[in-house]
Design a protein around this motif. Structure first.
Motif, short mmCIF file in Angstrom:
data_model
loop_
_atom_site.label_atom_id
_atom_site.label_comp_id
_atom_site.label_asym_id
_atom_site.label_seq_id
_atom_site.Cartn_x
_atom_site.Cartn_y
_atom_site.Cartn_z
N ALA A 1 2.68 11.14 3.91
CA ALA A 1 4.28 11.42 4.45
C ALA A 1 4.71 12.75 3.41
CB ALA A 1 5.13 10.37 4.18
N GLU A 2 4.54 12.78 2.44
CA GLU A 2 4.92 13.96 1.50
C GLU A 2 4.56 15.35 2.00
OE1 GLU A 2 4.50 12.47 -2.74
OE2 GLU A 2 6.69 11.29 -2.50
N LYS A 3 3.38 15.13 2.40
CA LYS A 3 2.44 16.34 2.77
C LYS A 3 2.98 16.88 4.38
CE LYS A 3 -1.66 15.60 0.19
NZ LYS A 3 -2.80 14.46 0.20
N LEU A 4 3.16 15.91 5.07
CA LEU A 4 3.80 16.34 6.35
C LEU A 4 5.02 16.78 6.08
CD1 LEU A 4 2.31 13.01 8.31
CD2 LEU A 4 1.63 15.39 8.63
N ASP A 5 5.95 16.14 5.25
CA ASP A 5 7.24 16.74 4.96
C ASP A 5 6.94 18.24 4.53
OD1 ASP A 5 10.12 16.86 4.02
OD2 ASP A 5 9.38 16.77 2.23
N SER A 6 6.22 18.63 3.67
CA SER A 6 5.73 20.05 3.16
C SER A 6 5.60 20.86 4.43
CB SER A 6 5.08 20.08 2.13
OG SER A 6 5.18 19.52 1.02
N ILE A 7 4.78 20.32 5.23
CA ILE A 7 4.21 20.86 6.40
C ILE A 7 5.58 21.43 7.30
CG2 ILE A 7 2.96 20.92 8.42
CD1 ILE A 7 0.89 19.39 6.73
N GLY B 1 0.90 -1.06 -0.06
CA GLY B 1 -0.07 0.07 0.09
C GLY B 1 0.77 1.33 -0.02
N ASP B 2 1.96 1.28 -0.35
CA ASP B 2 3.00 2.48 -0.38
C ASP B 2 3.27 3.00 0.98
OD1 ASP B 2 4.84 3.53 -1.87
OD2 ASP B 2 3.58 4.98 -2.74
N LEU B 3 3.04 2.27 2.12
CA LEU B 3 3.46 2.60 3.62
C LEU B 3 4.75 3.10 3.64
CD1 LEU B 3 1.33 0.20 5.93
CD2 LEU B 3 0.74 2.79 5.36
N VAL B 4 5.11 4.10 3.90
CA VAL B 4 6.32 4.67 4.42
C VAL B 4 6.37 5.00 5.77
CG1 VAL B 4 6.97 5.21 1.90
CG2 VAL B 4 6.09 6.94 3.67
N GLU B 5 7.74 4.86 6.22
CA GLU B 5 8.09 5.29 7.58
C GLU B 5 8.25 6.78 7.38
OE1 GLU B 5 11.64 3.99 9.63
OE2 GLU B 5 11.08 5.07 11.51
N LEU B 6 7.53 7.47 8.26
CA LEU B 6 7.39 8.93 8.10
C LEU B 6 8.90 9.37 8.49
CD1 LEU B 6 6.05 11.40 8.14
CD2 LEU B 6 5.39 11.29 10.52
N GLN B 7 9.50 8.92 9.41
CA GLN B 7 11.05 9.75 9.62
C GLN B 7 11.76 9.19 8.68
OE1 GLN B 7 11.29 8.64 14.05
NE2 GLN B 7 11.40 11.13 14.41
N ALA B 8 11.72 8.39 7.75
CA ALA B 8 12.71 8.19 6.67
C ALA B 8 12.16 9.09 5.74
CB ALA B 8 12.29 6.61 6.25
N VAL B 9 11.19 9.61 5.65
CA VAL B 9 10.94 10.83 4.57
C VAL B 9 11.27 12.10 5.16
CG1 VAL B 9 9.05 11.78 3.32
CG2 VAL B 9 8.92 9.25 3.67
N ASN B 10 11.18 12.39 6.57
CA ASN B 10 11.65 13.54 7.24
C ASN B 10 12.17 13.17 8.31
OD1 ASN B 10 12.32 16.08 8.45
ND2 ASN B 10 10.99 17.17 6.85
N PRO B 11 13.30 13.09 8.78
CA PRO B 11 13.80 12.75 10.03
C PRO B 11 13.59 14.08 11.17
CG PRO B 11 15.74 12.81 8.85
CD PRO B 11 14.42 13.07 7.73
N ARG B 12 13.32 15.02 10.76
CA ARG B 12 13.22 16.19 11.63
C ARG B 12 11.84 16.10 12.30
NH1 ARG B 12 15.70 18.18 7.57
NH2 ARG B 12 13.78 19.45 6.81
N ILE B 13 10.71 15.62 11.46
CA ILE B 13 9.45 15.38 12.27
C ILE B 13 9.51 14.44 13.55
CG2 ILE B 13 7.08 14.56 12.01
CD1 ILE B 13 7.52 15.05 9.06
#
Ligand SMILES: [Zn+2]
Length: 234
Positions: free
Chosen positions: A94-100, A51-63
């Motif tokens: 995850a990409e939206k949260l990265d933008s935020i 389902g294209d689940l990704v680990e959030l902190q792999a996308v942006n470790p500063r979150i």
């Protein structure tokens, strides 16, 4: 700072107001997507997750991520996630949260996520403890968290991770957790709640009226319920 912030967010604030006709509860949504997909023996590498689940902190470790359900300090008063559970969401979320996160950082702020993808098995445990759709989604229908398309989130100071004042703690199931609540809430908490909502909605999430911390990704309906369990650990 607040003047600049308010000017910046005035457009999305009016969006937020027009979105006031929100679903009453995380528990309510259509049954699009059909039966849950059960996946066993999934490897932890994110490229193997369904389902294209990704680990959030792999996308942006500063979150920042802290999952109260991986501790006994939560509304259920028991550990619901395996120790070391990581926060996964759909890649689009995850990409939206990265933008935020990138939008907040120049203001000295960031995100802290309390929950993302939630296995259906955990939803069933929650329902067994609190079978009340005002507070917990019925696992027969699933939660948007079970689809990896919702997050529970707050704002923190970027430098030390200190949480900004909000009207209530996370998972405080009282009227004060509502976006409508004003009485008895410090102005600073109202401003922070407003800022979080404004930024989340600017980047494609929608607030849940009854819980200031819960946001659904717009378009969550396209994602199926997933039941991936204890493989989601470190
Ligand atoms: Zn939530």
């Amino acid at each position: 700072l607040w003047q600049a912030l308010c000017a910046l967010l005035v457009v999305c604030a009016s969006c937020a107001v027009s979105n006031a006709r929100l679903n009453k509860s995380d528990a309510q949504f259509s049954q699009a997507g059909g039966a849950p997909q059960t996946v066993q023996n999934v490897r932890v590498q994110q490229q193997t997750l369904p389902g294209d689940l990704v680990e959030l902190q792999a996308v942006n470790p500063r979150i920042r991520v802290f999952l109260p359900y991986a501790t006994a300090n939560n509304f259920a008063k028991q550990q619901l996630y395996p120790t070391g559970m990581r926060c996964f969401v759909r890649r689009s979320a995850a990409e939206k949260l990265d933008s935020i996160q990138r939008f907040l950082e120049p203001m000295g702020l960031g995100l802290k996520v309390f929950d993302g993808y939630r296995p259906l098995s955990v939803q069933k445990k929650m329902w067994a403890l609190v079978p009340d759709e005002n507070y917990v989604a019925n696992p027969a229908k699933g939660s948007r968290h079970n689809r990896g398309a919702a997050v529970d989130v707050t704002l923190v100071r970027l430098n030390d991770g200190e949480e900004l004042l909000m009207p209530t703690p996370f998972d405080d199931f009282t009227d004060k957790a509502s976006h409508r609540a004003v009485e008895g809430i410090p102005a600073e908490a109202l401003r922070n709640r407003f800022l979080l909502r404004s930024v989340m909605e600017k980047f494609g999430f929608r607030a849940l009226l009854s819980e200031w911390w819960h946001y659904d990704e717009i378009g969550w309906e396209r994602y199926d319920i997933l039941d991936i369990d204890s493989v989601l650990v470190r």
